[in-house]
Design an enzyme around this catalytic site. Structure first.
Site, mmCIF file in Angstrom:
data_model
loop_
_atom_site.group_PDB
_atom_site.id
_atom_site.type_symbol
_atom_site.label_atom_id
_atom_site.label_comp_id
_atom_site.label_asym_id
_atom_site.label_seq_id
_atom_site.Cartn_x
_atom_site.Cartn_y
_atom_site.Cartn_z
ATOM 1 N NE ARG A 182 68.573 46.952 56.392
ATOM 2 C CZ ARG A 182 68.609 47.062 57.731
ATOM 3 N NH1 ARG A 182 67.847 46.285 58.484
ATOM 4 N NH2 ARG A 182 69.403 47.935 58.309
ATOM 5 C CD GLU A 242 63.434 50.241 56.761
ATOM 6 O OE1 GLU A 242 64.196 50.440 57.726
ATOM 7 O OE2 GLU A 242 63.824 49.922 55.638
HETATM 8 N N1 MTE Z 1 55.751 56.309 56.673
HETATM 9 C C1 MTE Z 1 55.173 57.212 55.862
HETATM 10 N N2 MTE Z 1 53.965 57.702 56.179
HETATM 11 N N3 MTE Z 1 55.774 57.624 54.704
HETATM 12 C C2 MTE Z 1 56.999 57.121 54.321
HETATM 13 O O1 MTE Z 1 57.526 57.524 53.292
HETATM 14 N N4 MTE Z 1 58.856 55.585 54.867
HETATM 15 C C3 MTE Z 1 59.243 54.369 55.595
HETATM 16 C C4 MTE Z 1 58.898 54.484 57.073
HETATM 17 N N5 MTE Z 1 57.532 54.923 57.228
HETATM 18 C C5 MTE Z 1 57.632 56.152 55.167
HETATM 19 C C6 MTE Z 1 56.960 55.786 56.362
HETATM 20 C C7 MTE Z 1 60.662 54.046 55.490
HETATM 21 S S1 MTE Z 1 61.205 53.242 54.115
HETATM 22 C C8 MTE Z 1 61.557 54.335 56.490
HETATM 23 S S2 MTE Z 1 63.161 53.863 56.408
HETATM 24 C C9 MTE Z 1 61.138 55.084 57.687
HETATM 25 O O2 MTE Z 1 59.763 55.436 57.645
HETATM 26 C C10 MTE Z 1 62.004 56.325 57.781
HETATM 27 O O3 MTE Z 1 61.663 57.145 58.837
HETATM 28 P P1 MTE Z 1 62.132 56.894 60.353
HETATM 29 O O4 MTE Z 1 63.551 56.468 60.318
HETATM 30 O O5 MTE Z 1 61.904 58.192 60.973
HETATM 31 O O6 MTE Z 1 61.229 55.813 60.867
HETATM 32 N N1 HPA Z 2 68.949 50.765 55.275
HETATM 33 C C1 HPA Z 2 68.512 51.801 54.546
HETATM 34 N N2 HPA Z 2 69.287 52.533 53.805
HETATM 35 C C2 HPA Z 2 70.587 52.231 53.760
HETATM 36 C C3 HPA Z 2 71.099 51.163 54.484
HETATM 37 C C4 HPA Z 2 70.255 50.392 55.292
HETATM 38 O O1 HPA Z 2 70.644 49.426 55.954
HETATM 39 N N3 HPA Z 2 72.420 51.097 54.234
HETATM 40 C C5 HPA Z 2 72.662 52.094 53.372
HETATM 41 N N4 HPA Z 2 71.568 52.784 53.074
HETATM 42 MO MO1 MOS Z 3 63.732 53.223 54.169
HETATM 43 S S1 MOS Z 3 63.759 51.806 52.680
HETATM 44 O O1 MOS Z 3 65.308 52.676 54.763
HETATM 45 O O2 MOS Z 3 64.061 54.608 53.270
#
Ligand code: MTE
Ligand code: HPA
Ligand code: MOS
Length: 771
Positions: free
Chosen positions: A311, A715
C-alpha cells in the site's frame, strides 16, 4: 432517504458516556470461576530460551496453572499470514516477548506468580534498526517493485536533480481499550471466545489452530472494541489463543487483558520506514524521474508487513503524475515487536515520501510548495504508476480550489509574511496538502462481506453483519442502511454483536471498507426480505408487488397510502403464509484486480480525496510550536452519516498530527521499548487541537457503485495531517534564507529546534560567503 444521510449520534453514544457500554473486561464480574493469565516477558531482544522453571510459581495459593509449549495440543503458532509467531518461543525475537504464562484466580496473583518463573536465556546479537537489517541482509521477503517509463534515463536527462533520504518513525495505536480476550469452555469441546478483535474469523482460525480443533468448535464474538486503529486486525489473535488454551487446560473461563505497558511492549506499531530517493525534475518543478527505495521495519515476524509495504508503494504518487518511476520495497526483519496495520496501512508513509520530495523540489527551485504540487497533479485521462485510471482526477482540483477559497489561503499567506517580517524569533507558516487514498483491500479476495437479517413475528429486526465496531460508527451506519433498505424506523432495528456463528468467513474490518462491504451485504439481505414481504402485501392489497411501499414502518399500495397497515401486520401475515423471515446478504466488490507479476491492474474500487490547510507558529528559541488553525475538506461521497463522518475526519486528522509531531517511539540500546505509557509517549490531546478547526465534507459528491453513493472515510483523513508537517517545515524555512529544510519525522519540538539550527547555520554560511 429517510435515515441514511441523517446526522445521527453514534449508536452507542449514550452507553459510552454513561459507562454502560460493555467491553471484554466488563464481562469479568459476570463470569463465575474466572481465572486471569499473566505473561512472563523476555528481558532480551534476541536470545535462546534454555529453560523455564515454574516450580516457584506453580504452588502459590490461587495459582491454577502455568502454560508452556507442551500444553499446546495443536500448532504452537499464531502467525496470521506466515506461521512465524510461536506462542511459546524456543528463541525470543524481541524484548518483552512472552515466553510463558501463569493463570491464577486474580490478575494480581498471576502477576506475583509470573515474577517467580525462572527463565534461563542465552543472549544472541540483535538487529535493532532498518540500517542494521539492510547491512545484515535481514529481510522477510524478496524485493517488490513497481515501475513505469524509464526513470534512469529521465533522471540523467533532467534539468535538475537531487538525492536524499527520509526516516519516518512509527506510531503506537494507543487504543483506549488494551488487548483483551475471554474464553469460556462449552460442552462437547466447544469454546466461546469474547475478543476485542477487528477480525473475528481470523481469531477463530488461530484459536482453532492452536487448540488443534475444527473451526466449528470455536465461536468468536466481538461486541465492540474500545478503539483498534489496525492494532487489532491481526494482533488480537495471540491473546485469544492464550485465553483459549488456558481455559481448555483448566476447564474454566480465562481472561487475558493486557496492561498498558504490556500492550505497548508486546504489540506491533505503525511501521517505521526509510526512503532513499533520487529525483529528476524540470525548472518548472515537474517531476520527471523518481527512483525510490523503501525499507519498512517489519519487526520479528511478517504479519501484515507485505500488504502494508504494497500500500505504501501504491501511494507514493498521492495526487501526482509520476511519468518515470521505480519504487523498490523491502520489509526488514529486525528484533522488535512485529509492526502491523495502522490507519492508512502504509499509505501515509508512501505519501509522506512524495510530499517530502515535492517540498525539496520547491525549495531547490525557490517556488511555493503548493505551486509545485499543483503543477504535478493528475489530470483527466492519467493513470497511476500501477495502471489504474484516475477517473475522477478533476476532483483533486475541485477540492483544492474550494479549500483555498474557504480557508482564505492567499490572504493569510500574505498576512503571515508580514507577521514573520515583524517577528525575528517566532515564525508562522501555512501549508496545503492533498490526499488521494485507494479504497479496497489490496488483497483482492478480502473484498467480500456477508449479513444476516432476522425479522421476528412482532416486526422487530435484528441486523447481523461481518464488520466490527471499534468506535468508527460502522454499526450506526449499518442501522441507517438497514432502516432505509427495509423502510423501517431505527427503533425497529437492533444491531447484534459480531459473531462467527452468525456470519462466517468474514474479512477484517479494515481498509476503511467496513461500510462499503457490509453495507452492501445488509442492503442485499434487506432487499430479499422486502421483496418477500411485498409479495405478501400484494396479495393482501390485491395490487402488484411492484406497487407496494414500505415506508417508516407502514405498508401500503403506492397510490393508496390511506390503506396502510403496520409492518408487524404484514410480518404476521407472512409468517402465517409460511414465508421465511430471515435472509442473508452477500457482496463482493466488482471489477478490481491486480497482477503482482506485472505490477499492473486496478486494485482499488475508487479513490477517496481530501485536502487540508494548516497554519503553525514556531518559537525559534525552543522549537516549541502550536497548530493555530486547520481547515479540512474531505470527500466522503454522499455521507451515510455526517456526524459520524465528521468524527472520523477530525479524529483521523488529529491522530495523524500525533504521528507526525509529538508521538515518538523510543527503544533503548538493549531493544526495550521505553516510551511505554502516556507519560513518555506524547499523545495529542485537546491542547494540541487547533483553536480554529474547520471541518467540511465535500458536497454533491455521490460515488456511483457504492452503497447509497457514500465513500469510505476511516483512514484517508489521517493523511490530511501531512499539511501540519509541511507547515512546520515552511515555518522552519522562515528562520533561514532558502534551501532545502531537513526535518525529522516526527517533527517533535526537539526535531524542529534542530531543523531551525540547521537553516540558521546555512544562512550564516551563505552570508559569510557573500561577504
Ligand atoms: N475510528 C475509531 N474511533 N476507532 C478506530 O479504531 N480505526 C480506523 C478507522 N477509524 C478506528 C477508527 C481504521 S484503521 C479503519 S481501517 C477503519 O476505521 C475501519 O472501519 P471502517 O472500515 O468501518 O471505516
Ligand atoms: N488494508 C488493510 N488491511 C489489509 C489490507 C489493506 O489493504 N490488505 C490486507 N489487509
Ligand atoms: Mo485499518 S489500518 O485498515 O485496520
Amino acid at each position: 432517504m429517510k435515515v441514511v444521510g441523517k446526522a445521527l449520534s453514534h449508536e452507542s453514544a449514550t452507553l459510552h458516556v454513561t459507562g454502560q457500554a460493555t467491553y471484554v473486561e466488563d464481562l469479568a464480574t459476570r463470569t463465575a470461576r474466572l481465572a486471569f493469565a499473566w505473561p512472563v516477558q523476555s528481558p532480551h531482544a534476541h536470545a535462546r530460551v534454555l529453560s523455564v522453571d515454574f516450580s516457584q510459581a506453580r504452588d502459590l495459593p490461587g495459582v491454577f496453572g502455568c502454560l508452556a509449549a507442551a500444553d499446546v495440543p495443536g500448532e504452537n503458532d499464531v502467525g496470521p499470514v506466515r506461521h512465524d509467531e510461536p506462542l511459546f518461543p524456543e528463541e525470543v525475537s524481541f524484548h518483552g516477548q512472552p515466553v510463558a504464562w501463569v493463570v491464577a484466580s486474580s490478575s494480581e496473583l498471576a502477576r506475583l506468580a509470573a515474577e517467580r518463573v525462572v527463565v534461563r536465556y542465552e543472549p544472541l546479537p540483535a538487529i535493532q534498526s532498518i540500517a542494521a537489517a539492510v547491512a545484515a541482509d535481514s529481510f522477510h521477503a524478496p524485493a517488490e517493485r513497481l515501475r513505469r517509463g524509464d526513470p534512469e534515463q529521465a533522471l540523467a536527462a533532467a534539468a535538475q536533480r537531487f538525492e536524499g533520504e527520509l526516516f519516518i518513525n512509527g506510531q503506537e495505536h494507543f487504543y483506549l481499550e488494551t488487548q483483551a480476550a475471554l474464553a469460556v469452555p462449552e460442552e462437547g469441546g466447544g469454546l466461546f471466545v469474547h475478543s476485542s478483535t477487528q477480525h473475528p474469523t481470523e481469531t477463530q482460525e488461530v484459536v482453532a489452530r492452536v487448540l488443534g480443533v475444527a473451526k466449528h468448535l470455536v465461536t468468536v464474538q466481538c461486541l465492540r472494541m474500545g478503539g483498534a486503529f489496525g492494532g487489532k486486525e491481526t494482533q488480537a489473535n495471540t491473546w485469544a489463543a492464550v485465553a483459549a488454551l488456558a481455559s481448555v487446560k483448566l476447564g474454566r473461563p480465562v481472561m487475558v487483558r493486557l496492561t498498558r505497558a504490556q500492550d505497548m511492549s508486546m504489540t506491533g506499531k505503525r511501521h517505521p520506514f526509510l526512503g532513499r530517493f533520487r529525483v529528476g525534475f524540470s525548472v518548472e518543478g515537474q517531476l520527471q524521474a523518481l527512483l525510490l527505495e523503501l525499507f519498512s521495519d517489519g519487526g520479528y515476524s511478517l504479519d501484515l508487513s507485505a500488504p502494508v509495504l504494497g500500500r505504501a508503494m501504491f501511494h507514493i504518487d498521492n495526487c501526482y503524475l509520476l511519468p518515470n518511476v521505480e519504487v523498490v520495497g523491502r520489509v526488514c526483519r529486525t528484533h522488535a515487536v512485529s509492526h502491523t496495520a495502522f490507519r492508512g496501512f502504509g499509505g501515509p508513509q508512501g505519501m509522506l515520501m512524495i510530499e517530502e520530495v515535492l517540498d525539496r523540489i520547491a525549495r531547490q527551485l525557490e517556488l511555493a510548495p503548493e505551486v509545485v504540487r499543483e503543477r504535478n497533479f493528475y489530470r483527466p485521462g492519467d493513470t497511476t504508476h500501477y495502471g489504474q485510471p484516475v477517473r475522477d482526477a478533476e476532483r483533486i482540483t475541485r477540492i483544492w480550489s474550494e479549500i483555498k477559497v474557504s480557508s482564505d489561503f492567499e490572504r493569510r499567506r500574505a498576512a503571515i509574511e508580514s507577521f514573520n517580517e515583524a517577528h525575528p524569533h517566532d515564525k508562522r507558516a501555512l501549508a496545503i496538502t492533498p490526499v488521494k487514498f485507494g479504497i479496497s483491500f489490496t488483497t483482492t479476495f478480502f473484498n467480500q462481506a456477508g449479513a444476516l437479517d432476522i425479522i421476528y413475528k412482532d416486526g422487530s429486526v435484528q441486523v447481523n453483519h461481518g464488520g466490527t465496531e471499534m468506535g468508527q460508527g460502522l454499526h450506526t451506519k449499518m442501522l441507517q442502511v438497514a432502516a432505509d433498505s427495509l423502510g423501517l424506523p431505527l427503533s425497529a432495528l437492533r444491531i447484534m454483536a459480531t459473531r462467527t456463528d452468525k456470519v462466517p468467513n468474514t474479512s477484517a474490518t479494515a481498509a476503511s471498507a467496513g461500510s462499503d462491504l457490509n453495507g452492501a451485504a445488509i442492503k442485499a439481505a434487506c432487499e430479499t426480505l422486502k421483496e418477500r414481504l411485498c409479495e405478501v402485501a400484494a396479495r393482501y392489497f390485491h395490487a402488484p408487488a411492484a406497487d407496494i411501499v414500505i415506508d417508516t414502518g407502514r405498508v401500503f399500495p403506492v397510490e393508496k397510502p390511506e390503506l396502510g397497515i403496520g409492518f408487524s401486520d404484514i410480518v404476521q401475515q407472512a409468517y402465517l403464509e409460511r414465508v421465511p423471515l430471515f435472509a442473508t446478504g452477500y457482496y463482493k466488490t466488482p471489477k478490481i484486480h491486480f497482477n503482482r507479476e506485472t505490477g499492473q491492474g486496478e486494485p482499488f474500487h475508487y479513490f477517496a480525496y481530501g485536502a487540508a490547510v494548516s497554519e503553525v507558529e514556531i518559537d525559534g528559541f525552543t522549537g516549541q510550536y502550536r497548530l493555530l488553525r486547520a481547515d479540512l475538506l474531505h470527500d466522503v461521497g454522499d455521507s451515510l452519516s455526517p456526524l459520524v463522518d465528521r468524527g472520523q475526519v477530525e479524529g483521523g486528522f488529529i491522530q495523524g498530527v500525533g504521528w507526525l509531531t509529538t508521538e515518538e517511539l523510543v527503544w533503548n540500546e538493549s531493544g526495550a521499548f521505553v516510551t511505554r505509557g502516556p507519560s513518555t509517549y506524547k499523545l495529542p490531546t485537546l491542547g494540541e487541537c487547533p483553536p480554529v478547526f474547520n471541518v467540511a465534507l465535500l458536497q454533491k459528491a455521490a460515488e456511483p457503485g457504492v452503497v447509497y453513493g457514500s465513500k469510505a472515510v476511516g483512514e484517508p483523513p489521517l493523511m490530511l495531517a501531512i499539511s501540519v508537517r509541511e507547515a512546520l517545515r515552511a515555518a522552519v524555512a522562515a528562520f533561514g534564507a532558502g534551501g532545502v529544510v531537513e526535518l525529522a519525522s516526527p517533527a517533535t519540538p526537539e526535531a524542529v529546534f534542530w531543523a531551525i539550527e540547521r537553516v540558521r547555520s546555512a544562512r550564516k554560511a551563505r552570508s559569510r560567503a557573500a561577504e
